[in-house]
Design an enzyme around this catalytic site. Structure first.
Site, short mmCIF file in Angstrom:
data_model
loop_
_atom_site.label_atom_id
_atom_site.label_comp_id
_atom_site.label_asym_id
_atom_site.label_seq_id
_atom_site.Cartn_x
_atom_site.Cartn_y
_atom_site.Cartn_z
N ASN A 6 0.86 -1.19 0.00
CA ASN A 6 0.00 0.00 0.00
C ASN A 6 0.90 1.25 0.00
OD1 ASN A 6 -1.37 2.30 1.12
ND2 ASN A 6 -3.05 0.95 1.70
N ASP A 8 -0.08 4.48 -0.16
CA ASP A 8 -0.77 5.74 0.20
C ASP A 8 0.17 6.76 0.83
OD1 ASP A 8 -3.13 4.60 -0.59
OD2 ASP A 8 -3.90 4.24 1.42
N HIS A 9 1.05 6.28 1.71
CA HIS A 9 1.85 7.24 2.48
C HIS A 9 3.00 7.86 1.70
CE1 HIS A 9 -0.79 6.90 5.69
NE2 HIS A 9 -0.44 5.69 6.07
N ARG A 17 3.38 18.92 1.19
CA ARG A 17 3.83 20.15 0.54
C ARG A 17 3.02 20.50 -0.71
NH1 ARG A 17 8.99 22.19 1.78
NH2 ARG A 17 9.15 22.05 4.02
N HIS A 42 -5.71 3.58 -1.50
CA HIS A 42 -7.03 3.94 -1.00
C HIS A 42 -7.34 5.34 -1.52
CE1 HIS A 42 -9.76 4.31 2.86
NE2 HIS A 42 -10.41 4.57 1.75
N ARG A 44 -9.44 8.04 -1.02
CA ARG A 44 -10.40 8.45 0.02
C ARG A 44 -11.29 9.56 -0.50
NH1 ARG A 44 -8.61 6.57 5.45
NH2 ARG A 44 -10.34 7.81 6.20
N ARG A 48 -7.08 12.79 0.75
CA ARG A 48 -6.00 13.33 1.59
C ARG A 48 -4.61 12.86 1.15
NH1 ARG A 48 -7.02 10.14 7.24
NH2 ARG A 48 -9.09 11.02 6.95
N HIS A 49 -4.55 11.73 0.44
CA HIS A 49 -3.23 11.30 -0.06
C HIS A 49 -3.28 10.98 -1.55
CE1 HIS A 49 -5.03 7.56 1.26
NE2 HIS A 49 -4.68 7.71 2.54
N GLU A 69 -8.74 0.38 -2.62
CA GLU A 69 -9.59 0.44 -1.43
C GLU A 69 -10.55 1.61 -1.58
OE1 GLU A 69 -7.11 0.86 1.97
OE2 GLU A 69 -6.14 -1.06 1.67
N THR A 99 -6.40 6.75 10.14
CA THR A 99 -6.36 5.65 9.16
C THR A 99 -7.61 4.79 9.40
OG1 THR A 99 -5.09 3.75 8.36
CG2 THR A 99 -4.95 4.21 10.71
N THR A 100 -7.86 3.81 8.54
CA THR A 100 -9.02 2.94 8.73
C THR A 100 -8.94 2.30 10.11
OG1 THR A 100 -8.72 2.47 6.39
CG2 THR A 100 -10.37 1.18 7.55
N GLU A 152 -10.78 -9.34 3.61
CA GLU A 152 -9.49 -8.97 4.19
C GLU A 152 -9.70 -8.87 5.70
OE1 GLU A 152 -7.41 -5.61 2.49
OE2 GLU A 152 -6.27 -5.32 4.34
N HIS A 204 -3.42 -4.45 7.87
CA HIS A 204 -3.51 -3.29 8.75
C HIS A 204 -2.61 -3.45 9.96
CE1 HIS A 204 -4.98 0.44 10.37
NE2 HIS A 204 -5.56 0.62 9.20
N1 PXP Z 1 -5.76 -2.89 4.58
C1 PXP Z 1 -6.69 -1.90 4.62
C2 PXP Z 1 -8.11 -2.24 4.32
C3 PXP Z 1 -6.31 -0.58 4.92
O1 PXP Z 1 -7.24 0.40 4.95
C4 PXP Z 1 -4.95 -0.30 5.15
C5 PXP Z 1 -4.51 1.10 5.41
O2 PXP Z 1 -4.83 1.91 4.34
C6 PXP Z 1 -4.02 -1.35 5.08
C7 PXP Z 1 -4.46 -2.66 4.81
C8 PXP Z 1 -2.57 -1.14 5.32
O3 PXP Z 1 -2.36 -0.81 6.66
P1 PXP Z 1 -0.94 -0.33 7.13
O4 PXP Z 1 -0.66 0.97 6.45
O5 PXP Z 1 -1.10 -0.18 8.61
O6 PXP Z 1 0.05 -1.40 6.74
#
Ligand code: PXP
Length: 262
Positions: A6, A8-9, A17, A42, A44, A48-49, A69, A99-100, A152, A204
């Site tokens: 994932n 996203d970050h 920025r 994801h 959203r 946000r990301h 997601e 986060t979720t 999941e 997660h």
């Molecule tokens: N699975 C789902 C459904 C999530 O929403 C997330 C976070 O976006 C993750 C997995 C990944 O979680 P983590 O960033 O804590 O590894």
């Protein structure tokens, strides 16, 4: 076992920025070179990301496959139907959360109807579907009834319980259950889901430290990991961070539990 990264970050850092770096698409390519079997993002509602443009570029670039997601009630369902990722995972979404925070509530009522409608639309478009749920028997049975291809299992409570046991939980949350109890819930949930014909994913809060016992659960076929891998990638690079996580998954499946260090 498949490893989905994932990213996203990577976009979170860029959005800090509002500039054009780091680029999540480049991160995805490097993650694939490191051995990722899929890329998860994801989109959203509050953007946000990950942005819409990122998603479109990822779909055109990623070779392994994108797991999108999304929340059932969001405009993102329409986008998913248009761009058709390999897989779509329905998740709960609240604007105020960092986060979720937990799995979907699959009870009766309007929310379930929205979920069922989104699932049906996604399936009809040929997209593999997954529901992010807590490892509770009632949720797993309800997910099977809804006709999803996969679930999941939320591993966040296991991750929290481990941190709490080590006195390293930053938040003011206190866990009632031990890591072993949480892990057991995941194991039993995975067995039940398989017996109902569901494909089993998990994710997660998984990290290099806590992933092995989850990766050792034979019924789990796919892990979605983001924060920990991106955090390591900041220090050692994405390709190496993914390779190190892949190595742990391989070890978890080949090393007997007794011989494994946690
Ligand atoms: N699975 C789902 C459904 C999530 O929403 C997330 C976070 O976006 C993750 C997995 C990944 O979680 P983590 O960033 O804590 O590894």
């Amino acid at each position: 076992m498949r490893l989905h990264i994932n990213i996203d970050h990577v976009a979170t850092l860029r959005q800090a920025r509002r500039t054009d770096e780091p680029d999540p698409v480049r991160a995805a390519v490097l993650a694939e070179l490191g051995g990722a079997d899929g890329i998860t993002v994801h989109l959203r509602e509050d953007r946000r990301h990950i942005q819409d443009r990122d998603l479109r570029l990822l779909l055109a670039t990623v070779r392994s496959g994108v797991n999108l997601e999304l929340a059932a009630a969001s405009d993102v369902v329409r986008i998913a139907l248009e761009i058709r990722p390999r897989e779509a995972t329905l998740v709960p979404e609240r604007r105020e959360e960092i986060t979720t925070e937990g799995g979907l509530a699959l009870g009766e009522g309007a929310a379930r109807k929205k979920l069922a409608a989104a699932l049906e639309d996604l399936k009809r478009a040929g997209i593999r579907t997954s529901l992010f749920i807590d490892p509770e028997p009632a949720s797993i049975r309800a997910a099977a009834e809804l006709g999803t291809d996969a679930i999941e299992l939320h591993t966040g409570e296991y991750a929290h319980a481990l941190l709490a046991a080590k006195g390293r939980l930053q938040a003011d949350r206190r866990r009632a259950d031990t890591p072993e109890e949480e892990l057991d819930r995941i194991r039993r949930g995975a067995v039940l889901a398989r017996s109902l014909g569901l494909d089993v994913h998990a994710g997660h809060g998984l990290t290099y430290e806590n992933v092995m016992p989850v990766a050792a659960v034979a019924e789990i076929e796919e892990l979605n990991i983001g924060h920990s891998v991106v955090s390591r990638a900041v220090l050692v690079g994405m390709e190496r961070a993914v390779r190190e996580m892949k190595d742990l998954l391989r070890q978890a499946r080949t090393t007997p539990a007794g011989a494994r260090e946690q």
